[in-house]
Design a protein around this motif. Structure first.
Motif, PDB file in Angstrom:
ATOM      1  N   UNK A 379       0.881  -1.160  -0.153  1.00 40.17           N
ATOM      2  CA  UNK A 379       0.011   0.116   0.000  1.00 40.17           C
ATOM      3  C   UNK A 379       0.904   1.323   0.055  1.00 40.17           C
ATOM      4  N   UNK A 380       0.335   2.516   0.076  1.00 39.14           N
ATOM      5  CA  UNK A 380       0.842   3.634   0.132  1.00 39.14           C
ATOM      6  C   UNK A 380       0.156   4.779   0.481  1.00 39.14           C
ATOM      7  N   UNK A 381       0.751   5.760   1.361  1.00 37.17           N
ATOM      8  CA  UNK A 381      -0.259   6.897   1.886  1.00 37.17           C
ATOM      9  C   UNK A 381      -1.080   7.615   0.686  1.00 37.17           C
ATOM     10  N   UNK A 382      -0.156   7.724  -0.375  1.00 41.45           N
ATOM     11  CA  UNK A 382      -0.797   8.682  -1.443  1.00 41.45           C
ATOM     12  C   UNK A 382      -1.763   7.805  -2.494  1.00 41.45           C
ATOM     13  N   UNK A 383      -2.178   6.789  -2.183  1.00 41.51           N
ATOM     14  CA  UNK A 383      -2.815   5.850  -3.006  1.00 41.51           C
ATOM     15  C   UNK A 383      -4.201   5.727  -2.245  1.00 41.51           C
ATOM     16  N   UNK A 384      -5.042   6.258  -3.166  1.00 37.31           N
ATOM     17  CA  UNK A 384      -6.607   6.463  -2.288  1.00 37.31           C
ATOM     18  C   UNK A 384      -7.308   4.868  -2.322  1.00 37.31           C
ATOM     19  N   UNK A 385      -7.318   3.994  -3.144  1.00 31.56           N
ATOM     20  CA  UNK A 385      -7.863   2.791  -2.925  1.00 31.56           C
ATOM     21  C   UNK A 385      -6.992   2.068  -1.857  1.00 31.56           C
ATOM     22  N   UNK A 386      -5.827   2.338  -1.723  1.00 29.75           N
ATOM     23  CA  UNK A 386      -4.898   1.716  -0.447  1.00 29.75           C
ATOM     24  C   UNK A 386      -5.577   2.455   0.716  1.00 29.75           C
ATOM     25  N   UNK A 387      -5.644   3.384   0.908  1.00 23.07           N
ATOM     26  CA  UNK A 387      -6.154   4.029   2.177  1.00 23.07           C
ATOM     27  C   UNK A 387      -7.539   3.705   2.415  1.00 23.07           C
ATOM     28  N   UNK A 388      -8.510   3.430   1.422  1.00 25.08           N
ATOM     29  CA  UNK A 388      -9.864   3.041   1.618  1.00 25.08           C
ATOM     30  C   UNK A 388      -9.732   1.564   2.209  1.00 25.08           C
ATOM     31  N   UNK A 448       4.780  -1.227  -9.227  1.00 25.28           N
ATOM     32  CA  UNK A 448       4.641   0.032  -8.610  1.00 25.28           C
ATOM     33  C   UNK A 448       3.298   0.150  -8.715  1.00 25.28           C
ATOM     34  N   UNK A 449       2.192  -0.621  -9.215  1.00 25.54           N
ATOM     35  CA  UNK A 449       0.822  -0.473  -9.305  1.00 25.54           C
ATOM     36  C   UNK A 449       0.253  -1.011  -7.907  1.00 25.54           C
ATOM     37  N   UNK A 450      -0.467  -0.203  -7.178  1.00 24.09           N
ATOM     38  CA  UNK A 450      -0.994  -0.444  -5.886  1.00 24.09           C
ATOM     39  C   UNK A 450      -2.366  -0.326  -5.874  1.00 24.09           C
ATOM     40  N   UNK A 451      -3.161  -1.049  -4.815  1.00 24.21           N
ATOM     41  CA  UNK A 451      -2.786  -1.657  -3.793  1.00 24.21           C
ATOM     42  C   UNK A 451      -2.671  -3.154  -4.478  1.00 24.21           C
ATOM     43  N   UNK A 452      -1.728  -3.956  -3.779  1.00 22.19           N
ATOM     44  CA  UNK A 452      -1.416  -5.433  -3.980  1.00 22.19           C
ATOM     45  C   UNK A 452      -1.789  -6.408  -2.853  1.00 22.19           C
TER      46      UNK A 452
END
Length: 484
Positions: A379-388, A448-452
């Motif tokens: 995940x990443x803090x800048x990735x909206x789907x990750x945060x969700x 680099x494609x997230x989330x995984x």
């Protein structure tokens, strides 16, 4: 018509050659188009001057618009002075010369406009529409990311997510045409469909109307236009020579009111139509194109040959570096053979063993998780789907803490402190960083494609390895399958 005349009729202009050169420099990671993966070296932290999607397989740097939006989303944690400084530097030095000479999207629009169909001429309507990009800049690039960053602590690059045709064409399109990324099709939804329609509509508009996206919608052009009046490089008018005939404005295909205003992309076409020789393209006091560099004062052939040799040498050096010599590329090539030779990351295979140091001081050692269900989330803090989806992982971890081994892994390139971010929301699952040199990303087949999300059953076998968003129901179903 002999070969010489054919070449004279169709040979590209100097500006077109510079545009092609710049587009190649923006996308110097050519192997990305072959492998279907983006470049992730240190250079990716730097902004390029033109509009070029960060997620494009060939992109060698970050898009300035995406960087602005992510910096604004992180305003509550840290100020994005670096991004602001880079944009100001580009603006002060080049202004909208970037749009006319260096931007890959500008080149694409101009090539589309060459399709022989009736053209829409500029008018009061197009001049009025040219102000629309400033509204898009204010709303989608500044206001929305800033609001979601401060009020909801969510990264939402609104322009990139909802509008940007560069992201759709270069990022999504560049990946989806590669068979290696066939699994990404399951991530497509309504937002992608809307953006695809927007991209096609803008492409069609560019066929009939010169640089439609650049003139009416591009917020990066709006930013650079603010610097046109005092940028170092740009077209300048000699007031003593100018007779006010207006030929420059009439022949310009942009919505300018005078040479060098905020709509001018500094392309230099006005220089060729000025009968008084009053217009020049200058870099400070140095004339790049104008009456001073006419036929009577052309540079010596040896100097032109030297310049071309230097340009070609620089291009070759950049291409060799990004595709073969960059340490991040060499590490990527050597690591998989050492760590995943006997195992794999596909469903039914076992991951190679790895150990990560977590932010709380503990260690996650994959070999110690046998007998438990393992969830690995990148995940990443800048990735909206990750945060969700982070709350879903946390709830699953809390519900089955004794039976689940979970690790959430953040990329090394951070906008803010991942540990601080998780603590702010009370998330309890262990978190670590996939630092440079660690083989974890290659072990799990990550990009680099997230989330995984990777899920292992009690025997350590992969039952799921997906680059897509998850729901609470899907996570629970994966747990039940892995726990059998």
């Amino acid at each position: 018509m002999d070969k010489k005349n054919v070449w004279q009729a169709f040979r590209p202009s100097k500006r077109r050659l510079v545009q092609l050169y710049a587009a190649l420099l923006h996308n110097a990671y050519l192997r990305g188009f072959i492998e279907g993966k983006i470049y992730e070296g240190k250079a990716k932290a730097l902004c390029v001057p033109g509009l070029n999607c960060y997620s494009c397989p060939g992109a060698a740097g970050a898009c300035p618009l995406g960087s602005i939006q992510n910096a604004l989303a992180a305003t509550g944690h840290r100020a994005g002075w670096y991004v602001l400084g880079m944009i100001m530097l580009f603006g002060v030095v080049l202004g909208r010369t970037i749009c006319g000479w260096l931007c890959p999207m500008g080149l694409i629009q101009e090539l589309l406009h060459k399709i022989p169909v009736p053209k829409i001429r500029k008018s009061k309507v197009t001049r009025a529409l040219s102000w629309l990009k400033y509204g898009i800049l204010a709303v989608f690039v500044i206001a929305v990311p800033l609001y979601f960053g401060l009020a909801k602590d969510l990264p939402l690059p609104a322009f990139c997510k909802y509008i940007c045709p560069a992201g759709t064409l270069e990022g999504a399109g560049g990946h989806l045409v590669n068979p290696a990324n066939a699994s990404m099709y399951e991530m497509l939804g309504l937002i992608f469909t809307r953006k695809w329609v927007i991209m096609l509509a803008l492409g069609l508009a560019c066929v009939f109307c010169y640089r439609s996206f650049c003139r009416f919608l591009c917020p990066l052009g709006a930013i650079y236009g603010l610097f046109n009046r005092f940028s170092i490089v740009g077209v300048k008018t000699d007031a003593d020579r100018c007779n006010g005939c207006g030929a420059c404005v009439r022949h310009c295909e942009m919505d300018v009111k005078h040479v060098g205003d905020h709509e001018c992309i500094q392309c230099g076409k006005c220089i060729d139509v000025c009968s008084q020789g009053a217009i020049s393209l200058k870099a400070g006091k140095i004339t790049l194109k104008g009456p001073e560099t006419g036929a009577e004062k052309k540079p010596a052939k040896s100097r032109k040959t030297l310049f071309r040799a230097i340009a070609i040498a620089v291009l070759c050096l950049v291409l060799v570096w990004f595709n073969f010599l960059d340490p991040s590329i060499r590490q990527k090539e050597s690591t998989p053979a050492e760590s995943t030779a006997a195992v794999g990351y596909e469903v039914g295979e076992q991951l190679a063993d790895f150990t990560l140091a977590c932010y709380d001081g503990s260690e996650f050692h994959l070999a110690d998780t046998r007998g438990k269900v393992v969830f690995i989330n990148r995940w990443a803090t800048w990735c909206t789907p990750c945060i969700a989806e982070l709350p879903y992982f946390n709830d699953l971890y809390e519900a089955h803490r004794d039976d689940i081994a979970m690790i959430v892994i953040h990329p090394e390139m951070t906008v803010e402190d991942p540990a601080e971010y998780l603590a702010q929301f009370g998330y309890s699952m262990p978190c670590a960083t996939d630092e440079a040199g660690d083989p974890v990303k290659e072990i799990v087949g990550g990009t680099a494609t997230l989330p995984q999300t990777i899920v292992l059953n009690r025997r350590g076998e992969v039952i799921c390895n997906s680059v897509s968003s998850v729901t609470p129901e899907k996570l629970e179903a994966l747990y039940q399958e892995a726990a059998k």
